[in-house]
Design an enzyme around this catalytic site. Structure first.
Site, PDB file in Angstrom:
ATOM      1  N   CYS A   2       0.844  -1.185   0.000  1.00 39.39           N
ATOM      2  CA  CYS A   2       0.000   0.000   0.000  1.00 39.39           C
ATOM      3  C   CYS A   2       0.891   1.251   0.000  1.00 39.39           C
ATOM      4  O   CYS A   2       1.908   1.300   0.683  1.00 39.39           O
ATOM      5  CB  CYS A   2      -0.929   0.109   1.201  1.00 39.39           C
ATOM      6  N   ARG A  26       3.828  -0.174  -4.808  1.00 39.36           N
ATOM      7  CA  ARG A  26       3.592  -0.741  -3.472  1.00 39.36           C
ATOM      8  C   ARG A  26       2.264  -1.475  -3.379  1.00 39.36           C
ATOM      9  O   ARG A  26       1.935  -2.061  -2.342  1.00 39.36           O
ATOM     10  CB  ARG A  26       3.615   0.382  -2.432  1.00 39.36           C
ATOM     11  N   TRP A  74      -2.805  -2.602  -1.672  1.00 41.25           N
ATOM     12  CA  TRP A  74      -2.528  -4.027  -1.810  1.00 41.25           C
ATOM     13  C   TRP A  74      -3.440  -4.685  -0.785  1.00 41.25           C
ATOM     14  O   TRP A  74      -3.235  -4.561   0.413  1.00 41.25           O
ATOM     15  CB  TRP A  74      -1.059  -4.326  -1.517  1.00 41.25           C
ATOM     16  N   ASN A 100      -1.853   1.868   5.697  1.00 39.69           N
ATOM     17  CA  ASN A 100      -1.010   0.767   5.228  1.00 39.69           C
ATOM     18  C   ASN A 100      -0.664  -0.048   6.460  1.00 39.69           C
ATOM     19  O   ASN A 100      -0.235   0.509   7.461  1.00 39.69           O
ATOM     20  CB  ASN A 100       0.260   1.361   4.583  1.00 39.69           C
ATOM     21  N   GLY A 101      -0.886  -1.371   6.403  1.00 39.96           N
ATOM     22  CA  GLY A 101      -0.605  -2.217   7.557  1.00 39.96           C
ATOM     23  C   GLY A 101      -1.808  -3.082   7.875  1.00 39.96           C
ATOM     24  O   GLY A 101      -2.730  -3.202   7.059  1.00 39.96           O
ATOM     25  N   GLU A 477      16.980 -17.821  -8.166  1.00 36.04           N
ATOM     26  CA  GLU A 477      16.582 -16.457  -8.501  1.00 36.04           C
ATOM     27  C   GLU A 477      15.975 -16.379  -9.909  1.00 36.04           C
ATOM     28  O   GLU A 477      14.988 -15.683 -10.141  1.00 36.04           O
ATOM     29  CB  GLU A 477      17.798 -15.522  -8.365  1.00 36.04           C
ATOM     30  N   LYS A 481      12.220 -15.036 -10.689  1.00 35.44           N
ATOM     31  CA  LYS A 481      11.941 -13.936 -11.624  1.00 35.44           C
ATOM     32  C   LYS A 481      10.884 -14.366 -12.631  1.00 35.44           C
ATOM     33  O   LYS A 481       9.947 -13.642 -12.923  1.00 35.44           O
ATOM     34  CB  LYS A 481      13.240 -13.593 -12.345  1.00 35.44           C
ATOM     35  N   GLU A 484       7.322 -14.761 -10.974  1.00 37.66           N
ATOM     36  CA  GLU A 484       6.617 -13.576 -10.502  1.00 37.66           C
ATOM     37  C   GLU A 484       6.126 -12.663 -11.614  1.00 37.66           C
ATOM     38  O   GLU A 484       5.099 -12.015 -11.471  1.00 37.66           O
ATOM     39  CB  GLU A 484       7.432 -12.791  -9.468  1.00 37.66           C
ATOM     40  N   HIS A 500      16.897 -36.948  -7.325  1.00 41.64           N
ATOM     41  CA  HIS A 500      16.258 -37.345  -6.065  1.00 41.64           C
ATOM     42  C   HIS A 500      14.767 -37.028  -6.045  1.00 41.64           C
ATOM     43  O   HIS A 500      14.163 -36.970  -4.986  1.00 41.64           O
ATOM     44  CB  HIS A 500      16.974 -36.674  -4.884  1.00 41.64           C
ATOM     45  N   LYS A 599       5.716  -4.231  -4.057  1.00 41.54           N
ATOM     46  CA  LYS A 599       7.084  -4.049  -3.575  1.00 41.54           C
ATOM     47  C   LYS A 599       7.001  -3.602  -2.121  1.00 41.54           C
ATOM     48  O   LYS A 599       6.022  -2.990  -1.723  1.00 41.54           O
ATOM     49  CB  LYS A 599       7.754  -2.966  -4.413  1.00 41.54           C
TER      50      LYS A 599
HETATM   51  C1  F6R Z   1      11.444 -10.463  -6.149  1.00 45.58           C
HETATM   52  C2  F6R Z   1      11.357  -9.480  -5.098  1.00 45.58           C
HETATM   53  C3  F6R Z   1      11.070  -9.952  -3.722  1.00 45.58           C
HETATM   54  C4  F6R Z   1      11.933  -9.162  -2.713  1.00 45.58           C
HETATM   55  C5  F6R Z   1      11.519  -9.528  -1.285  1.00 45.58           C
HETATM   56  C6  F6R Z   1      12.377  -8.835  -0.261  1.00 45.58           C
HETATM   57  O1  F6R Z   1      11.760  -9.879  -7.369  1.00 45.58           O
HETATM   58  O2  F6R Z   1      11.495  -8.317  -5.332  1.00 45.58           O
HETATM   59  O3  F6R Z   1      11.269 -11.313  -3.592  1.00 45.58           O
HETATM   60  O4  F6R Z   1      13.273  -9.460  -2.933  1.00 45.58           O
HETATM   61  O5  F6R Z   1      10.180  -9.148  -1.093  1.00 45.58           O
HETATM   62  O6  F6R Z   1      12.311  -7.457  -0.374  1.00 45.58           O
HETATM   63  P1  F6R Z   1      13.395  -6.521   0.292  1.00 45.58           P
HETATM   64  O7  F6R Z   1      14.691  -6.774  -0.379  1.00 45.58           O
HETATM   65  O8  F6R Z   1      12.888  -5.127   0.068  1.00 45.58           O
HETATM   66  O9  F6R Z   1      13.450  -6.888   1.739  1.00 45.58           O
END
Ligand code: F6R
Length: 604
Positions: A2, A26, A74, A100-101, A477, A481, A484, A500, A599
C-alpha cells in the site's frame, strides 16, 4: 505494501494523483484520493490502478485543492473493490483515512463501535480508524488521531484529513513506513521518498509511535504522549530521472540496463588498489577480526543474494555462515553471541519479517549490519551499521538492479572481513573493478539474443532451473523472476538434486534452464543436462562462449564471456532477468506490476 501520499499547501487534484502514481509499485488493487472542497469531504476511489483513477478524475484534475490524501492498495482485508478501496470514511462523512498495515484487533473494535451506533460500509480493517477518529474528535484532530491509534493493535501508517479542519492533516506510524518533508510552502507525507524528491531533498522518517501534524509551511512531530519531538533530517540524493522510464518499455528493462552503473556506484570509494575500505565499518575492526559466525537474514531475491554471499565467502576461507529466510529465522531459537554478526539484506529496508529478525537478534545482544538501498529506511535506523547499495529507486516490483548491487556490496564485505582476518585477494578486487564494463557489454550485446531464445519458450507452462555451487542460488533467482512476472510455474534446484525426485517432472513440455559455465563443476553439470535430455526435456544452457562441450548437448544457449568463476552470478543474474522479462513481454503481461504482488512487503 500500500502506498500513502498526502500534501497540504496550494496544489491540484492532479498533484495528488501524480504523487500516488510514484507509489503504485507498493500495491495496485485500487486507488483513491480525498480532499475537502467548500467544507465538504470529497472521496474518489476505484478498483484498479492509478491510471484508471486518473481517467475517472480527468475533468477534475486541474481543480485547486489546499490539502489531500491518497492511497494505492494491496488488499489484505476485503476483496479489491470500490467500497474497500481507501480512503475510508466515518458516519459523518467528514473524516478520510488512508492506511497501510494490518489492524489486528479490528474485529473487536468494529463490534464495539457498532454497539455504539457506528455504521460500517466496507470489509476493511481501516474503516475502524475513521470511526475511532470520529468518536474522539472534539475539534483537535491531532488529539483524536492520537487517541484512536492508542486503541489499535497491529501495524499502521495512516493519514487523516477532516473537512472541518482546514489547515492541517495528520499522519501516524507504527511499523509501516512514513516520510515527511516540507518545502516551506507545501508539506508532504508519503510511504517512501519517491513522490517527494521532485520537491524536497531533506526528509524526516517517522519513528514507531510518532505522529506528524502537517501544515502548509511546515510540520511538527509528536510522540504518542503528545510531546513535541526534534526533527532529524536525512538528505536524499536520488536522481529524479531514475524514477522515470526514460524511453524503455518497462521499468524492469530500464533497471536491468542500469546494472553496470549500479555495480560501479557500489564500488565507488570502496576499493583502493587491491584493497577494500568501508569507512562505515571502521569502528568494527576488532569485532570483525574476532568473528566466528555470520548469520544472513533476508527474503525473496535478497535471500538469494545472501546465498551467493555464502558461496563466495566460503571460497575465500572456510567459515560458519548461516543464510536463512527471515520469516523462518524470526521464529527460531537462534544462537547469537558477541562473535556473531547478523547481516540483514533488504532492498526496501521495510520488509516486516526481516525487521522482526533483526529485533530478535538485537534482543539477544547481537550486532546487525544492514545492506539496503533505501536511505533512512526502518532497517537502516534499527541496525547497528548500514552498507548502502546506492542503486537508486527500484520501481519495478521484480527486483533486478538491487539484486546485482546487493551481490556487489556483499562481495566487497566478504573481502573486507577476510582481509581483516589476514586474507589477501588483490586479483579479485581488480576483477570486480572490471565488472561494470563487462556487464555493460554483455547486456547491450545479449538482450536481443536472449529475446530470441525467450520467444521460443513463451508458450511453455513449466520450467526447471538448475545450477551448482555459486550458480545454484542463481537458479533459484532465475525461477523466482520467471514465476513472478510471467505467472509460469518455475522451480529452482541444485542440479545434483534432480535425480532425487524432481526429474520425474521432466518431459518434452518441461524445459530446463541450466547454468553450465566453464568452472570446476561444468562436467557435473553436463552429466545432469544429459540426464534431463534423456527424459526429452529441452535444455537452455547459460554457458561460456566457445564451450562446445556444453553447446553441443543443449537445444539453446545464452553465451557469457570467459570470466573468473565468482563473477558469473552477476551475468547469470542479468541473463535470467532478461529471459523472464522477454517471456512475460511475449505474453503481454503487466511486467512492472505483476498480479498479487507489491514491492516493500510490510505485512508479516
Ligand atoms: C522479487 C522481489 C522480492 C523481494 C523480497 C524482499 O523480485 O522483489 O522477492 O526481494 O520481497 O524485499 P526486500 O529486499 O525489500 O526486503
Amino acid at each position: 505494501m500500500c502506498g500513502i501520499y498526502g500534501f497540504i499547501g496550494d496544489g491540484t487534484v492532479e498533484d495528488l494523483v501524480n504523487g500516488l502514481k510514484k507509489l503504485e509499485y507498493r500495491g495496485y488493487d485500487s486507488a483513491g484520493i480525498a480532499f475537502a472542497k467548500n467544507g465538504s469531504l470529497i472521496i474518489e476511489k476505484h478498483t484498479g490502478k492509478v491510471d484508471q483513477l486518473r481517467e475517472f478524475l480527468s475533468s477534475n484534475l486541474e481543480k485547486r485543492i489546499h490539502a489531500g490524501i491518497a492511497h494505492t492498495r494491496w488488499a489484505t482485508h476485503g476483496v479489491p473493490n470500490d467500497l474497500n478501496a481507501h480512503p475510508q470514511s466515518d458516519c459523518t462523512h467528514k473524516i478520510a483515512v488512508v492506511h497501510n498495515g494490518i489492524i489486528e484487533n479490528f474485529s473487536t473494535l468494529r463490534s464495539q463501535l457498532q454497539a455504539e451506533g457506528h455504521k460500517f460500509v466496507s470489509q476493511t480493517d481501516t474503516e475502524v480508524v475513521a470511526h475511532l477518529v470520529e468518536k474522539y474528535f472534539n475539534g483537535d484532530l491531532l488529539e483524536a488521531v492520537r487517541r484512536a491509534v492508542e486503541d489499535l493493535n497491529g501495524t499502521y501508517a495512516i493519514g487523516v484529513l477532516h473537512s472541518d479542519v482546514k489547515n492541517e492533516i495528520i499522519f501516524a506510524r507504527r511499523k509501516s513506513p512514513l516520510v515527511v518533508a516540507s518545502d516551506g510552502k507545501r508539506s508532504f507525507c508519503a510511504s517512501d521518498v519517491t513522490p517527494l524528491i521532485s520537491s524536497v531533498r531533506d526528509v524526516m522518517f517517522l519513528e514507531d509511535g510518532q505522529l506528524a501534524r502537517l501544515t502548509a509551511g511546515d510540520f511538527e512531530i509528536f510522540e504518542s504522549t503528545s510531546k513535541n519531538v526534534d526533527k532529524k533530517f536525512h538528505h536524499i540524493d536520488w536522481n529524479e530521472k531514475d524514477a522515470e522510464k526514460g524511453g524503455f518499455k518497462h521499468f524492469m528493462l530500464k533497471e536491468i540496463y542500469e546494472e553496470p552503473r549500479v555495480i560501479s556506484d557500489a564500488l565507488t570509494g570502496r576499493t583502493y588498489g587491491g584493497r577494500i575500505a568501508f569507512d562505515e565499518l571502521s569502528e568494527w575492526k576488532d569485532y570483525l577480526k574476532n568473528l566466528n559466525k555470520l548469520n544472513v537474514v533476508a527474503c525473496g531475491t535478497s535471500y538469494h543474494a545472501g546465498l551467493i554471499f555464502k558461496y563466495f565467502f566460503e571460497n575465500l576461507r572456510p567459515f560458519n555462515i548461516e543464510v536463512e529466510v527471515s520469516s523462518e529465522y524470526r521464529y527460531r531459537n537462534v544462537f547469537v553471541d558477541d562473535k556473531t554478526l547478523t547481516i540483514a539484506i533488504s532492498q526496501s529496508g521495510e520488509t516486516a519479517d526481516t525487521l522482526e529478525s533483526i529485533r530478535l537478534v538485537k534482543s539477544l545482544g547481537g550486532k546487525v549490519l544492514a545492506i539496503s538501498n533505501v536511505v533512512g529506511s526502518t532497517l537502516t535506523r534499527e541496525a547497528d551499521k548500514t552498507l548502502y547499495i546506492n542503486a537508486g529507486p527500484e520501481i519495478s516490483v521484480a527486483s533486478t538492479k538491487a539484486y546485482i548491487g546487493q551481490m556487489m556490496v556483499l562481495y566487497l564485505l566478504a573481502l573486507h572481513i577476510d582481509s581483516i582476518m589476514d586474507g589477501k585477494h588483490p586479483e579479485i578486487v581488480k576483477s570486480l573493478n572490471k565488472l561494470p564494463e563487462i556487464m555493460d557489454n554483455f547486456i547491450t550485446s545479449s538482450n536481443s539474443k536472449i529475446k530470441k531464445v525467450a520467444n521460443k519458450y513463451v508458450g511453455y507452462a513449466n520450467f526447471m532451473y538448475v545450477g551448482r555451487g555459486i550458480n545454484f542460488p542463481s537458479a533459484l533467482e532465475g525461477a523466482l523472476k520467471l514465476k513472478e512476472i510471467s505467472y509460469t510455474n518455475a522451480v529452482g534446484y541444485q542440479a545434483g538434486e534432480l535425480k532425487h525426485g524432481p526429474i520425474a517432472l521432466l518431459d518434452e513440455k518441461f524445459p530446463v534452464m541450466a547454468v553450465a559455465v566453464s568452472d570446476e563443476l561444468k562436467e557435473k553439470m553436463i552429466s545432469n543436462i544429459l540426464e534431463t535430455k534423456a527424459r526429452n526435456a529441452h535444455v537452455v544452457a547459460i554457458l561460456t562462449e566457445g564451450d562446445s562441450d556444453v553447446s553441443s548437448v543443449v537445444n539453446d544457449s545464452i553465451h557469457l564471456p570467459k570470466l573468473p568463476h565468482y563473477l558469473y552470478p552477476f551475468l547469470v543474474g542479468s541473463a535470467f532477468q532478461l529471459f523472464a522479462y522477454h517471456v512475460a513481454d511475449g505474453r503481454n503481461l503487466s511486467i512492472d506490476m505483476p498480479r498479487n504482488l507489491a514491492k516493500s512487503v510490510t505485512v508479516e
